[in-house]
Motif scaffolding. Structure first.
Motif, PDB file in Angstrom:
ATOM      1  N   ASP A   1      83.941 -13.783  31.169  1.00 42.47           N
ATOM      2  CA  ASP A   1      84.206 -12.352  31.103  1.00 42.47           C
ATOM      3  C   ASP A   1      85.502 -11.960  31.807  1.00 42.47           C
ATOM      4  O   ASP A   1      86.211 -11.056  31.371  1.00 42.47           O
ATOM      5  CB  ASP A   1      83.038 -11.579  31.732  1.00 42.47           C
ATOM      6  N   SER A   2      85.835 -12.646  32.902  1.00 40.13           N
ATOM      7  CA  SER A   2      86.933 -12.210  33.764  1.00 40.13           C
ATOM      8  C   SER A   2      88.265 -12.894  33.494  1.00 40.13           C
ATOM      9  O   SER A   2      89.323 -12.374  33.858  1.00 40.13           O
ATOM     10  CB  SER A   2      86.565 -12.453  35.235  1.00 40.13           C
TER      11      SER A   2
ATOM     12  N   ALA B   1      83.134  -9.335  38.296  1.00 39.20           N
ATOM     13  CA  ALA B   1      82.727 -10.107  37.120  1.00 39.20           C
ATOM     14  C   ALA B   1      81.272 -10.551  37.247  1.00 39.20           C
ATOM     15  O   ALA B   1      80.488 -10.457  36.286  1.00 39.20           O
ATOM     16  CB  ALA B   1      83.632 -11.323  36.953  1.00 39.20           C
TER      17      ALA B   1
END
Length: 216
Positions: free
Chosen positions: A42-43, A99
């Protein structure tokens, strides 16, 4: 009946194993280190970078670097890639925490589960998306000598330095939690249940917590 169980734990207390047993007894998903890979995806931070730094802010130099650092250019060795969603210039420590926070909330929204560590108790209690009545926040501890013994036998710590290492890891966990939650790690008012895993042993402790889950 509680649907989401968070496990905070002292190092060597058997919290990971207990959490996994609880998930098995309740037949629900179990999340611990899996959160690292999800947060990395995601990050834009590398899983290895998150793994090495997520609880290392107790080191004065690393603390300064993490809280003061911005995005580095690709190829600098930080494991960071450009990710507009995280916010350009956001300190790396905040990127890691945010995150993992997003992942933890999304996992809890999916349904019943057991989540170990990573300030999940605080994150989910503070999230308006999660009903607090669905949460059971547990803190697992044990006498120092038992933690050291388990760390040597199960985690391969050097007996000559094991006690020092156990104390240091617990200090890092406390500093991480205290920094990002503005609460005190292990303080009883922040948890629904605190239990000494040496009192009953790991399996009986897991069974005890499951019984508490079913009765609440």
């Amino acid at each position: 009946m509680k649907k989401i169980i968070t496990i905070s734990r002292e190092y060597g207390s058997g919290g990971h194993s207990i959490g996994k047993m609880i998930a098995g007894l309740l037949n629900v998903p179990f999340y611990d280190k899996e959160i690292i890979d999800m947060a990395a995806q995601d990050s834009g931070l590398s899983p290895d970078f998150i793994r090495k730094t997520e609880q290392n802010i107790s080191s004065g130099l690393l603390y300064t670097l993490l809280l003061g650092a911005s995005y580095a250019a690709p190829g600098t060795g930080t494991g960071v890639t450009s990710n507009p969603q995280a916010g350009f210039g956001t300190p790396l420590a905040d990127q890691v925490f945010n995150a993992q926070r997003k992942v933890i909330i999304n996992l809890a929204k999916k349904g019943p589960c057991v989540i170990v560590g990573r300030c999940a108790d605080y994150i989910l209690t503070q999230s308006p998306e999660i009903a607090t009545e669905d949460l059971l926040n547990v803190f697992i501890y044990a006498p120092l000598q038992d933690k050291v013994k388990r760390a040597i036998e199960q985690k391969g710590l050097d007996p000559a330095t094991a006690e020092k290492d156990v104390r240091l890891i617990d200090k890092r966990r406390a500093n991480h939690y205290n920094t990002f939650t503005e609460q005190t790690w292990g303080k009883r008012c922040h948890y629904d249940l605190l239990i000494n895993s040496s009192l009953f042993g790991l399996e009986k402790t897991a069974e005890f917590i499951v019984e508490a889950v079913k009765r609440t």
